[in-house]
Design a protein around this motif. Structure first.
Motif: not given
Length: 771
Positions: A485-496, A541-552
């Motif tokens: 009914a629902l699939t959820v993925h926490v990720a940094t990049k889009f994948n299969r 050490i790098n700035a996040p790729a987007s301001p909308h990212l959350l930590s795990e």
């Protein structure tokens, strides 16, 4: 993109080829300056842990403590490319299903939460509040918490993994399939029974002392390149390195250290392996038994001659049980059977035994070439038996070394990501957090797929990874995920996995290991555990790729607050300062006492390993000799009995531009493959016997005891130095050939390294290989 070609690579592993690859990766991701600065902080005491492999760091790290594949992982994470909702939304899911895995991840870093829209067959942006509310609604509506699956990737930090398992157990289930189930589970299961600890017993310093290093079923040049530095140093000081591997691998043959000026200037390299044993795929138990048999016979000769004994009889008497049964079992084996099943000659096995008999300190290393077999647990225990014969466990310069894959796969298991938690662990959770955790076993990876397939689970939550690509029996696994009914993925990049979705689906973007994690206005550190039980901090050490990212950890905390509104655990408060999470970890695990004090010291600390102290936490109170018969009734034996000599044994492998299911590019430099992945490595004599030309195209059909035909189409034949009747190809392209019910006895790890297959020209119908 590289030109599609097959071209023999003659240079050593590492060297200028690795440096050119580093430059190429940084330029490809448009981060030449940023990437160089980032890499100087990789694997440093005040920097971040590489998001790639779990090979440990030296006590006093240099400024270049990273490898080529680590560069690929860092560059992919620090890339300038962005997979925005607009960019992803330009394409339908149906369209993207035809893309390669490389093309999917090449879109760049995810920037905002995404929700699948069935009416348009596209992903669109969604707010974090909406995403968490949707997940909580589904979880709260399930008749039983056991109808939800919670997967974990080996890149998840200790802090995130601990909070994750705490939330899921508070929710009410132990359904924790994870990447350990699919790779090194037999190591943990086998060693726990044999020596009382499900982890390796060595440290990095032991490699500097070893007289001999024996490598089984592992290709460090591609899978653990930083290990080559230790092998390089060992070989140069005269240690013998014995490699047991079906394929000739460049990283096991020669290596040029990019930090060695002489090797770089002279285009030379150091020979790594002193003795290379190309056993047949699946022949490890027979080979180890042959070495053991030869050791017994060398010991007999020493006894008769009045010379010092080969076996360490004092150690065996004081520290082991089951030796007499093991000895009788080994002595009964015939050389004819051992040769036939190992693919090695008696003389080769005796030569290996002689090296071990004359080496005072021996380390045994292995990878998934040992564990992803039907008898993977038995093979691990046979390696342990081999070292126990001469007392090579629990002293400097010697011991057991299962080389783990992802950077924190071992730490996740330590933190409680396990479907079979111990009573003591659950009791401590109940005491510290004031709720009664579930006591029944949950689903492992195979069990989770079966449950989704059968309708016994309908929500899948993946904390990282690429579940749809990493798992066996691709058609069955994809069908199971699509039933949810629902699939959820926490990720940094889009994948299969984001394309193989349930009726509703979410993709949640998280911070990467290289990025600054700000909580409560303060940059946070996470911790990881390497292959040798060393726990240390990691800070991006790098700035996040987007301001909308959350930590795990924040993703877990916010989901827990919504799903469990009456929970007494202060989820958000814990995440405001990760030291608070570590304090709770210390409350639950005795070995993490004073966690914050110890981990904030440069280099961190090593968890206690009782086996390395010769304290044996086994059922007998001693290290156990565990005898095992040479397997003669495997799927391969049955397939050949039914179909004859045209059955090959397929082993799945990684390309050099790949880490697990992440494909960084289409080259496999050391094996001479460029610009392509659908290749099948074959012995040229096997190819010629069948009248096939080099470069001919074949379909691969696997044989399975369930009678089902599984196929992978259109693979180019590439001549390679591999034993007769054995072939090799990349995964995940060949995962479709692995039956879901074909897994290791006692560990349920897929048998991806030993698949009976038939090869046919592309126009041959699949039914030709049906049972």
């Amino acid at each position: 993109m590289s030109e599609s070609k097959i071209e023999v690579y003659k240079a050593p592993a590492g060297g200028w080829g690795a440096l050119r690859s580093v430059a190429k990766q940084l330029l490809q991701h448009r981060i030449a300056a940023k990437g160089a600065r980032t890499l100087l902080s990789a694997n440093q005491p005040d920097g971040f842990d590489c998001p790639g492999c779990a090979w440990p760091d030296r006590e006093h790290t240099s400024t270049f403590e990273f490898c080529e594949n680590g560069v690929k992982a860092v560059a992919a994470e620090a890339t300038a490319e962005r997979a925005t909702p607009e960019r992803i939304g330009q394409h339908t899911v149906t369209e993207m299903l035809a893309w390669t895995d490389h093309a999917l991840e090449d879109m760049g870093r995810l920037t905002e939460p995404l929700q699948y829209d069935a009416s348009t067959d596209r992903y669109r942006a969604i707010t974090w509040d909406e995403a968490f509310a949707l997940i909580a609604k589904h979880l709260q509506a399930l008749p039983s918490p056991d109808q939800a699956i919670f997967y974990t990737s080996g890149r998840t930090s200790n802090e995130a993994a601990f909070l994750y398992q705490l939330f899921v157990r508070a929710y009410g289930t132990n359904n924790f399939p994870d990447c350990s189930n699919m790779c090194h589970e037999p190591s943990g299961m086998g060693l726990k029974e044999s020596v009382g600890v499900g982890k390796g017993t060595v440290t990095l310093e032991d490699f500097q002392l070893a007289d001999a290093i024996v490598i089984f079923g592992q290709n460090p040049g591609t899978n653990h390149p930083r290990m080559l530095g230790e092998l390089h140093a060992a070989a140069r000081r005269g240690a013998r390195i014995l490699s047991f591997n079906p394929l000739r691998e460049r990283g096991l043959e020669r290596f040029a250290d990019p930090q060695n000026l002489l090797e770089m200037a002279t285009l030379s390299g150091t020979p790594i392996t002193s003795d290379y044993f190309q056993l047949r795929v699946g022949g490890d138990i027979a080979a180890i038994k042959g070495i053991s048999k030869a050791l017994f016979e060398l010991d007999d000769a020493a006894r008769d001659a009045g010379s010092p004994r080969v076996l360490d009889l004092d150690f065996i008497a004081a520290h082991t049980s089951g030796f007499d049964t093991f000895e009788a079992d080994v002595r009964r084996e015939t050389w004819a059977l051992l040769e036939a099943e190992s693919g090695l000659r008696e003389a080769q096995l005796r030569a290996a035994a002689t090296v071990m008999a004359t080496s005072d300190k021996v380390i045994a290393c292995w990878g998934m070439g040992i564990t992803q077999h039907r008898h993977g647990v038995a093979a691990v225990q046979m390696i342990s038996n081999l070292l126990l014969m001469r007392g090579h466990i629990g002293r400097p310069g010697a011991g057991l070394c299962p080389v783990r894959g992802h950077s924190n796969v071992q730490g996740d298991r330590t933190m409680g990501i396990y479907e079979k938690p111990s009573k003591a662990f659950l009791d401590r959770i109940a005491l510290v957090f004031g709720f009664e955790p579930p006591r029944h076993e949950g689903f492992d990876t195979i069990g989770a797929i079966e449950a989704m397939r059968d309708g016994r689970a309908s929500v899948f939550f993946g904390m990282g990874g690429n579940f749809a690509a990493a798992t066996p029996d691709t058609e069955a696994t994809h069908a199971a995920l699509r039933r949810c009914a629902l699939t959820v993925h926490v990720a940094t990049k889009f994948n299969r996995s984001h394309l193989v979705h349930g009726r509703e689906a979410l993709v949640l973007p998280c911070l990467g290991r290289t990025e600054i994690d700000m909580q409560g206005g303060v940059p946070q550190h996470v911790s990881v555990e390497d292959s040798m039980s060393k726990v240390h901090l990691s800070a991006g050490i790098n700035a996040p790729a987007s301001p909308h990212l959350l930590s795990e950890p924040m993703i877990v905390a916010r989901l827990a607050e919504l799903t469990l509104p009456h929970s007494r655990t202060p989820w958000r408060w814990l995440v405001e300062d990760y030291d608070r999470i570590r304090d709770r970890i210390a409350d639950v695990f005795d070995e993490f006492k004073d966690f914050n004090e110890r981990v904030h010291k440069p280099g961190g600390f090593r968890l206690r390993n009782t086996a390395s102290e010769r304290v044996w936490m086994t059922s007998t109170g001693k290290a156990r000799f565990m005898p095992h018969a040479v397997p003669v009734d495997t799927a391969l034996h049955k397939a050949r009995a039914e179909l004859g000599a045209d059955v090959f044994t397929l082993t799945t492998i990684r390309a050099h531009d790949q880490y697990n299911t992440t494909v960084y590019g289409l080259d496999d430099r050391y094996r001479g493959v460029y610009g392509q992945r659908r290749v099948l490595f074959i012995n040229p004599a096997d190819r010629a016997d069948r009248g096939w030309a080099a470069g001919a195209w074949v379909d691969i059909h696997s044989w399975a005891e369930d009678g089902q035909t599984r196929q992978a189409r259109q693979f180019k034949l590439v001549d390679y130095d591999i034993p007769r009747a054995c072939v090799a190809a990349y995964y995940p392209e060949t995962n479709a050939l692995v039956p879901l019910d074909s897994h290791a006895i006692g560990a349920r790890t897929p048998t991806s390294k030993s698949i009976p297959v038939c090869l046919h020209p592309c126009d041959t119908p699949a039914e030709a290989c049906a049972t």
